[in-house]
Design a protein around this motif. Structure first.
Motif, mmCIF file in Angstrom:
data_model
loop_
_atom_site.group_PDB
_atom_site.id
_atom_site.type_symbol
_atom_site.label_atom_id
_atom_site.label_comp_id
_atom_site.label_asym_id
_atom_site.label_seq_id
_atom_site.Cartn_x
_atom_site.Cartn_y
_atom_site.Cartn_z
ATOM 1 N N TYR A 8 28.461 68.899 -5.700
ATOM 2 C CA TYR A 8 27.598 68.534 -5.494
ATOM 3 C C TYR A 8 27.799 66.862 -4.840
ATOM 4 O O TYR A 8 27.318 65.987 -4.547
ATOM 5 C CB TYR A 8 26.900 67.611 -6.880
ATOM 6 N N ARG A 22 28.282 60.424 -1.852
ATOM 7 C CA ARG A 22 26.462 60.622 -2.266
ATOM 8 C C ARG A 22 26.665 61.931 -2.851
ATOM 9 O O ARG A 22 27.193 62.728 -2.800
ATOM 10 C CB ARG A 22 25.451 60.723 -1.540
ATOM 11 N N TYR A 23 26.042 61.896 -4.500
ATOM 12 C CA TYR A 23 26.745 62.562 -5.631
ATOM 13 C C TYR A 23 24.930 63.476 -5.207
ATOM 14 O O TYR A 23 23.735 63.273 -5.606
ATOM 15 C CB TYR A 23 26.147 62.306 -6.253
ATOM 16 N N ARG A 24 24.590 64.782 -4.778
ATOM 17 C CA ARG A 24 23.480 65.764 -4.815
ATOM 18 C C ARG A 24 23.220 66.772 -5.741
ATOM 19 O O ARG A 24 24.168 67.535 -5.511
ATOM 20 C CB ARG A 24 22.681 65.584 -3.881
ATOM 21 N N ARG A 25 22.191 66.650 -6.709
ATOM 22 C CA ARG A 25 22.456 67.813 -7.459
ATOM 23 C C ARG A 25 20.958 67.679 -7.492
ATOM 24 O O ARG A 25 20.436 67.349 -8.604
ATOM 25 C CB ARG A 25 23.409 67.339 -8.996
ATOM 26 N N LYS A 27 17.481 67.273 -7.737
ATOM 27 C CA LYS A 27 15.980 66.557 -6.814
ATOM 28 C C LYS A 27 17.088 64.777 -7.653
ATOM 29 O O LYS A 27 16.034 63.860 -6.731
ATOM 30 C CB LYS A 27 14.893 66.678 -7.604
ATOM 31 N N VAL A 28 18.252 65.252 -7.602
ATOM 32 C CA VAL A 28 19.144 63.968 -7.841
ATOM 33 C C VAL A 28 19.907 63.665 -7.003
ATOM 34 O O VAL A 28 20.649 65.024 -6.638
ATOM 35 C CB VAL A 28 20.159 64.369 -9.722
ATOM 36 N N THR A 29 19.304 62.335 -6.124
ATOM 37 C CA THR A 29 21.042 62.095 -5.296
ATOM 38 C C THR A 29 21.142 60.687 -6.000
ATOM 39 O O THR A 29 20.108 59.636 -5.766
ATOM 40 C CB THR A 29 19.816 61.652 -3.961
ATOM 41 N N ILE A 30 22.721 60.584 -6.239
ATOM 42 C CA ILE A 30 23.252 58.920 -6.406
ATOM 43 C C ILE A 30 24.151 58.801 -4.760
ATOM 44 O O ILE A 30 25.071 59.222 -5.374
ATOM 45 C CB ILE A 30 24.227 59.406 -7.882
ATOM 46 N N ALA A 48 28.705 60.711 -12.738
ATOM 47 C CA ALA A 48 27.284 61.496 -12.089
ATOM 48 C C ALA A 48 27.463 63.076 -12.512
ATOM 49 O O ALA A 48 26.443 63.071 -13.495
ATOM 50 C CB ALA A 48 27.577 61.511 -11.072
ATOM 51 N N GLY A 51 26.702 62.489 -15.984
ATOM 52 C CA GLY A 51 25.377 61.877 -16.648
ATOM 53 C C GLY A 51 24.953 60.698 -17.220
ATOM 54 O O GLY A 51 24.169 60.529 -18.525
#
Length: 362
Positions: A8, A22-25, A27-30, A48, A51
């Motif tokens: 991710y 970035r962390y993408r999993r 629909k979650v992008t951080i 991330a 959680g």
């Protein structure tokens, strides 16, 4: 690529050409700050994955820690300076007490911010006046506090934290004149109550005819006296100044019947040297026993000698060398008082003679 090794994780170039992570999993992008390998990045990535919110390190202020440019930092440098090292222990102790009280003084009453944590560059003249106003009930303390604050300001100037001194030409001259001199009648009453040979009379004579502070009176040793040459040599506790003082006939008469088998001239009833504090307390008891009013203190006897010296024509320099003053202003207090009294007396004598000459007879 780094993102292929970690699930991710991906990176891209922003419009400034800087690499962003970035962390993408789903629909979650951080957005992740920093770069792989850096502590802040690693904590954010792990948070991330799990959680949760990233944890930040707790910053604990170490005792005595000071931010650069603050009064607390300046005070640390003051205590490392050659000028500070040269001070005697009593002067150091007094300055430390004043500095610590100032550093822990709230900027605004009821708020946690302290003056010790304030950058010196933020100090204004009005602030100094407000600080000194807190000590209006103890004006001499305020005067000495200003001297202590100026030590920190001098460090700030040397370190180039500031370019100007906000206390320049700021004076604080308390109206309070300190302990008063004893009157002639008060000295006569004390001498009548305590005969030569008694401890009270000895302490009184040492303070009066040598003009020493209580710190020096308490520790005067017989070996410092040279009765053949007629003088006593001592190094003052305050200022570490060597004084060679004459043994006056009045002092010689007081010391004549005393045993010289002890180390110090003054001893308690238990055969031990007096401490400064205990000598002050005992003098209060001795003056009370002699029916003297309050205000007849040991330091007042030092003032009495200064007054007598000035009244008999001693110069300011002579006053300074006899009493061990480094500040000419202290010595001039005696000179000005004696001169004022003499001038006023001479002037009124002339007025009286003129009035009596012109007064019609009959």
């Amino acid at each position: 690529m780094e993102e292929e090794k970690r699930p991710y994780l991906s990176h891209f170039q922003d419009r400034h050409g800087k690499t962003r992570w970035r962390y993408r999993r789903g629909k979650v992008t951080i957005s992740l700050k920093g770069s792989p390998g850096e502590a802040e990045f690693e904590e954010a990535y792990q948070a991330a994955i799990e959680g949760r919110k990233p944890r930040t390190a707790e910053v604990s202020k170490m005792p005595g820690a000071a931010a650069p440019g603050t009064f607390r930092a300046a005070w640390t440098k003051v205590k490392r300076s050659p000028e500070w090292i040269a001070h005697d222990p009593a002067t150091k102790a007094k300055n430390v007490r004043l500095a610590e009280e100032f550093l822990e003084l709230p900027i605004v009453e009821g708020h946690p911010e302290l003056w010790g944590d304030v950058p010196i560059k933020d100090l204004k003249r009005r602030h100094v006046k407000d600080i000194l106003s807190h000590f209006s009930a103890t004006p001499h303390k305020a005067k000495h506090l200003l001297v202590t604050i100026r030590k920190m300001i001098l460090v700030a100037l040397d370190e180039e934290w500031i370019e100007t001194d906000p206390t320049w030409k700021l004076s604080y001259r308390p109206e309070y004149k300190g302990w008063r001199a004893w009157t002639d009648s008060e000295r006569a009453m004390f001498e009548a109550r305590w005969p030569i040979g008694s401890t009270p009379r000895t302490a009184y004579a040492l303070a009066l005819w040598l003009g020493n502070r209580r710190s020096d009176v308490a520790r005067l040793k017989w070996e410092w006296f040279d009765f053949r040459k007629g003088n006593v040599t001592l190094v003052t506790k305050k200022g570490d100044k060597t004084l060679v003082l004459p043994i006056t006939p009045m002092l010689r008469e007081t010391l004549a019947p005393l045993s010289r088998d002890t180390e110090t001239v003054l001893l308690t009833q238990y055969g031990q040297p007096f401490s400064e504090k205990s000598l002050t307390g005992r003098m209060a008891d001795w003056t009370h026993s002699a029916d003297l009013p309050k205000g007849c203190t040991m330091h007042g006897l030092r003032k009495s000698l200064g007054k007598m010296l000035a009244e008999t024509g001693a110069t300011t320099r002579q006053l300074m060398e006899t009493l061990g003053h480094d500040d000419i202003e202290h010595a001039e207090l005696y000179s000005r008082a004696a001169e004022q009294e003499r001038l006023a007396r001479d002037a009124m004598t002339k007025v009286t003679k003129r009035y009596q000459t012109k007064k019609p007879k009959g």
